[in-house]
Design a protein around this motif. Structure first.
Motif, PDB file in Angstrom:
ATOM      1  N   ARG A   1       0.805  -1.073   0.157  1.00 50.45           N
ATOM      2  CA  ARG A   1       0.029   0.050  -0.020  1.00 50.45           C
ATOM      3  C   ARG A   1       0.928   1.236   0.051  1.00 50.45           C
ATOM      4  O   ARG A   1       1.907   1.385   0.734  1.00 50.45           O
ATOM      5  N   LYS A   2       0.408   2.167  -0.757  1.00 50.70           N
ATOM      6  CA  LYS A   2       1.212   3.612  -0.809  1.00 50.70           C
ATOM      7  C   LYS A   2       0.425   4.734  -0.086  1.00 50.70           C
ATOM      8  O   LYS A   2      -0.740   4.601   0.100  1.00 50.70           O
TER       9      LYS A   2
ATOM     10  N   GLY B   1      -2.270   5.782   9.967  1.00 50.84           N
ATOM     11  CA  GLY B   1      -1.471   4.702  10.015  1.00 50.84           C
ATOM     12  C   GLY B   1      -1.593   3.813   8.832  1.00 50.84           C
ATOM     13  O   GLY B   1      -2.390   4.061   7.797  1.00 50.84           O
ATOM     14  N   LYS B   2      -0.842   2.641   8.905  1.00 50.50           N
ATOM     15  CA  LYS B   2      -0.757   1.814   7.819  1.00 50.50           C
ATOM     16  C   LYS B   2      -1.963   0.513   7.909  1.00 50.50           C
ATOM     17  O   LYS B   2      -2.575   0.045   7.125  1.00 50.50           O
ATOM     18  N   PHE B   3      -2.259   0.343   9.549  1.00 50.78           N
ATOM     19  CA  PHE B   3      -2.956  -0.840   9.671  1.00 50.78           C
ATOM     20  C   PHE B   3      -4.544  -0.515  10.034  1.00 50.78           C
ATOM     21  O   PHE B   3      -5.391  -0.955   9.886  1.00 50.78           O
ATOM     22  N   ARG B   4      -4.370   0.777  10.942  1.00 48.53           N
ATOM     23  CA  ARG B   4      -5.507   0.947  11.601  1.00 48.53           C
ATOM     24  C   ARG B   4      -6.836   1.306  10.860  1.00 48.53           C
ATOM     25  O   ARG B   4      -7.868   0.859  11.031  1.00 48.53           O
ATOM     26  N   PRO B   5      -6.575   1.848   9.691  1.00 42.35           N
ATOM     27  CA  PRO B   5      -8.004   2.258   8.826  1.00 42.35           C
ATOM     28  C   PRO B   5      -8.707   1.089   8.439  1.00 42.35           C
ATOM     29  O   PRO B   5      -9.769   1.180   8.117  1.00 42.35           O
ATOM     30  N   TYR B   6      -7.973  -0.147   8.403  1.00 42.94           N
ATOM     31  CA  TYR B   6      -8.699  -1.248   8.109  1.00 42.94           C
ATOM     32  C   TYR B   6      -9.555  -2.126   9.007  1.00 42.94           C
ATOM     33  O   TYR B   6     -10.742  -2.672   8.629  1.00 42.94           O
TER      34      TYR B   6
ATOM     35  N   GLU C   1       0.630   3.437  15.881  1.00 43.22           N
ATOM     36  CA  GLU C   1       1.845   2.854  15.177  1.00 43.22           C
ATOM     37  C   GLU C   1       3.150   3.388  15.453  1.00 43.22           C
ATOM     38  O   GLU C   1       3.359   4.414  15.087  1.00 43.22           O
ATOM     39  N   ARG C   2       4.071   2.723  15.895  1.00 42.13           N
ATOM     40  CA  ARG C   2       5.258   3.372  16.043  1.00 42.13           C
ATOM     41  C   ARG C   2       6.419   2.818  15.380  1.00 42.13           C
ATOM     42  O   ARG C   2       7.386   3.445  15.152  1.00 42.13           O
TER      43      ARG C   2
ATOM     44  N   TYR D   1      -5.015  -6.081  11.895  1.00 35.79           N
ATOM     45  CA  TYR D   1      -5.077  -6.148  13.160  1.00 35.79           C
ATOM     46  C   TYR D   1      -3.693  -6.961  14.082  1.00 35.79           C
ATOM     47  O   TYR D   1      -2.887  -6.398  14.872  1.00 35.79           O
ATOM     48  N   GLY D   2      -3.454  -7.907  13.415  1.00 39.05           N
ATOM     49  CA  GLY D   2      -2.325  -8.878  13.755  1.00 39.05           C
ATOM     50  C   GLY D   2      -0.918  -8.236  13.555  1.00 39.05           C
ATOM     51  O   GLY D   2      -0.077  -8.237  14.356  1.00 39.05           O
ATOM     52  N   SER D   3      -0.942  -7.312  12.522  1.00 39.70           N
ATOM     53  CA  SER D   3       0.254  -6.653  12.190  1.00 39.70           C
ATOM     54  C   SER D   3       0.721  -5.511  13.055  1.00 39.70           C
ATOM     55  O   SER D   3       1.676  -5.066  13.148  1.00 39.70           O
ATOM     56  N   LEU D   4      -0.580  -4.814  13.514  1.00 40.01           N
ATOM     57  CA  LEU D   4      -0.571  -3.819  14.396  1.00 40.01           C
ATOM     58  C   LEU D   4       0.094  -3.910  15.710  1.00 40.01           C
ATOM     59  O   LEU D   4       0.840  -3.136  16.048  1.00 40.01           O
ATOM     60  N   GLY D   5       0.048  -5.156  16.163  1.00 40.74           N
ATOM     61  CA  GLY D   5       0.723  -5.490  17.334  1.00 40.74           C
ATOM     62  C   GLY D   5       2.062  -5.236  17.207  1.00 40.74           C
ATOM     63  O   GLY D   5       3.016  -4.812  18.092  1.00 40.74           O
ATOM     64  N   ALA D   6       3.008  -5.662  15.995  1.00 39.54           N
ATOM     65  CA  ALA D   6       4.540  -5.361  15.854  1.00 39.54           C
ATOM     66  C   ALA D   6       4.794  -4.013  15.583  1.00 39.54           C
ATOM     67  O   ALA D   6       5.840  -3.729  15.937  1.00 39.54           O
ATOM     68  N   ALA D   7       3.871  -3.320  15.106  1.00 38.39           N
ATOM     69  CA  ALA D   7       3.929  -1.857  15.014  1.00 38.39           C
ATOM     70  C   ALA D   7       3.863  -0.880  16.228  1.00 38.39           C
ATOM     71  O   ALA D   7       4.404   0.275  16.235  1.00 38.39           O
ATOM     72  N   ILE D   8       3.221  -1.589  17.185  1.00 37.08           N
ATOM     73  CA  ILE D   8       3.155  -0.656  18.450  1.00 37.08           C
ATOM     74  C   ILE D   8       4.418  -0.790  19.258  1.00 37.08           C
ATOM     75  O   ILE D   8       4.614   0.274  19.870  1.00 37.08           O
TER      76      ILE D   8
END
Length: 463
Positions: free
Chosen positions: A86-87, A93-98, A220-221, A146-153
């Motif tokens: 995604r661009k 953020g990258k994941f939260r909008p979904y 997302e950090r 949602y699952g990917s978000l955990g690694a970004a936090i």
């Protein structure tokens, strides 16, 4: 040593050093709480809906689970890739909008899976296949971000374990509520063909609200600012998978843990109705069984801090194996069964919770090894294993019921009752024993190794 980083990755200092607030941890856990209000409905009640309401034969119903989960499994890497590539990532953020639009779509699809149109058996089968396959795609567009978000936090090992415990608490909370209240509400409807979709609609609405809280309360950090440079191809997905050895091990372990967990969930309603003689006992048993499993979640961060993630997972698996084995051999007494099932659920809740921390570590490992951070693809490949396990569980449940001679809504033979108990207790005990051996002997990404990887990634991203 891994390759040098090839693209910019935004990593805030807080991602590796600061503690995550209690509010954000609760918000993240609300995501799996919402997730469960749609996912758990299918795992707990869809097989029974197919066999007892829609009138679909048990073996054919098992085929629906097998084909639909396999279809969704192969869709997962495509969904994960679409997220990674995604661009124009905005301030949300990258994941939260979904999480918002995806959860609304998933709620609608959940209701549709519990509708039985007035068609022939073949027509009902076609509808069931189509609705559940489309549901699987919708679920991927919510669960993978949602699952990917955990690694970004956060990238901190202890904080990830804590975050995972809140996610597991959210998952168990949803399972607790849906296990206890759904069937008692449905049985009050004169027509179950009306009761099922109405109740599932109410549950799904709660799920959407929970996802909104997750969206609002998380940040997302550590996130990619640009898509991977390498062109997206099927080979890229395969290479991401086979080059990440810890991911391969986790996938193998998950096939056994999730299939065991899901068969437990699917078979309990049959065990309550036929072995114990009262389907409404399921609500009371689940109140105690799932409620007790919060004990495992409560102590998860402390156990990880003392024993490490891998050893803690093995301890939980061992507890569950012993309890399930004794439960299969013991008489089918509601009190004894509930006590042993509670102990088993406490055990399985521990590795299930740690799994999310494992995945976040593996995403970091993949970036360290390849120089490309592929959150979505990596998580989707892990999710692939979960779908395979869910497919296996659905297939074994449906085929198993057929093989043991299950006939809906009649008194079952002694052999059938033993078969139901075996599917509920014996298969999980064997599967979890295999999972314990896999994680114990094959998983080499220890906590100390992960800390070294994060430190090196931090140096790279500062250059």
């Amino acid at each position: 040593m891994g390759a040098a980083a090839l693209k910019p990755v935004q990593v805030e200092e807080q991602a590796t050093t600061a503690k995550i607030s209690l509010k954000e941890k609760i918000s993240y856990g609300m995501g799996d709480f919402g997730n469960g209000f749609m996912f758990d409905l299918g795992q707990l009640y869809l097989l029974k809906f197919f066999t007892d309401v829609a009138g679909i034969p048990a073996i054919a119903a098992g085929g629906i689970f097998a084909a639909s989960k396999l279809f969704a499994a192969f869709c997962d890497p495509i969904v994960g890739s679409s997220i990674d590539y995604r661009k124009n990532i905005g301030p949300r953020g990258k994941f939260r909008p979904y999480l918002i639009m995806g959860s609304i779509a998933l709620a609608i699809l959940t209701i549709l899976t519990f509708i039985s149109p007035n068609l022939s058996t073949s027509g009902k089968l076609i509808y069931a296949y189509a609705s559940y396959m489309i549901w699987g795609i919708g679920y991927s567009f919510v669960n993978i971000p949602y699952g990917s978000l955990g690694a970004a936090i956060t990238q901190d090992t202890v904080e990830r374990a804590s975050l995972s415990s809140f996610r597991q608490a959210g998952s168990l909370g949803a399972l607790f509520v849906t296990s206890v209240i759904v069937m008692p509400i449905i049985v009050h409807f004169a027509n179950p063909k009306v009761g099922y979709p109405v109740v599932m609609g109410i549950m799904s609405l709660i799920g959407v609200i929970a996802f909104f809280f997750c969206y609002k309360g998380t940040k997302e950090r550590a996130v990619n600012l640009a898509p991977p440079r390498e062109k997206l191809t099927p080979w890229l997905i395969i290479k991401t998978f086979i080059s990440n050895k810890p991911l391969l091990v986790l996938v193998l372990m998950t096939v056994f843990t999730i299939s065991a967990y899901n068969i437990k969930s699917a078979m309990l309603v049959y065990f309550a109705q036929y072995n114990l003689g009262n389907v409404e006992l399921m609500a009371y048993m689940n109140f105690i069984i799932i409620g007790s499993s919060f004990i495992g979640v409560l102590f998860l961060p402390k156990l990880v801090k003392k024993f490490g993630k891998r050893n803690t997972a093995m301890i939980g698996l061992g507890v569950s194996v012993v309890a399930d084995t004794i439960n299969f051999l013991a008489p089918s007494n509601v009190v004894l069964f509930t006590i042993l099932a509670s102990i088993a659920f406490i055990g399985i809740s521990i590795p299930n919770g740690i799994t999310w921390a494992f995945v976040s570590d593996i995403i970091d490992y993949g970036e360290w090894e390849s120089g490309e951070r592929k959150d979505g693809i990596t998580y989707s490949l892990f999710n692939f294993s979960r779908k395979l396990a869910q497919s296996l569980a659905g297939t074994l449940s449906g085929i198993g019921l057929g093989l043991v001679g299950y006939i809906p809504n009649v008194a079952q033979s002694a052999g059938t009752l033993l078969g139901i108990k075996g599917l509920l207790c014996l298969y999980p005990a064997i599967a979890l024993a295999i999972a314990m051996l896999i994680i114990g002997f094959m998983y080499k990404l220890t906590d100390s190794k992960h800390e070294e990887i994060v430190a090196e990634l931090k140096l790279r991203n500062q250059q």
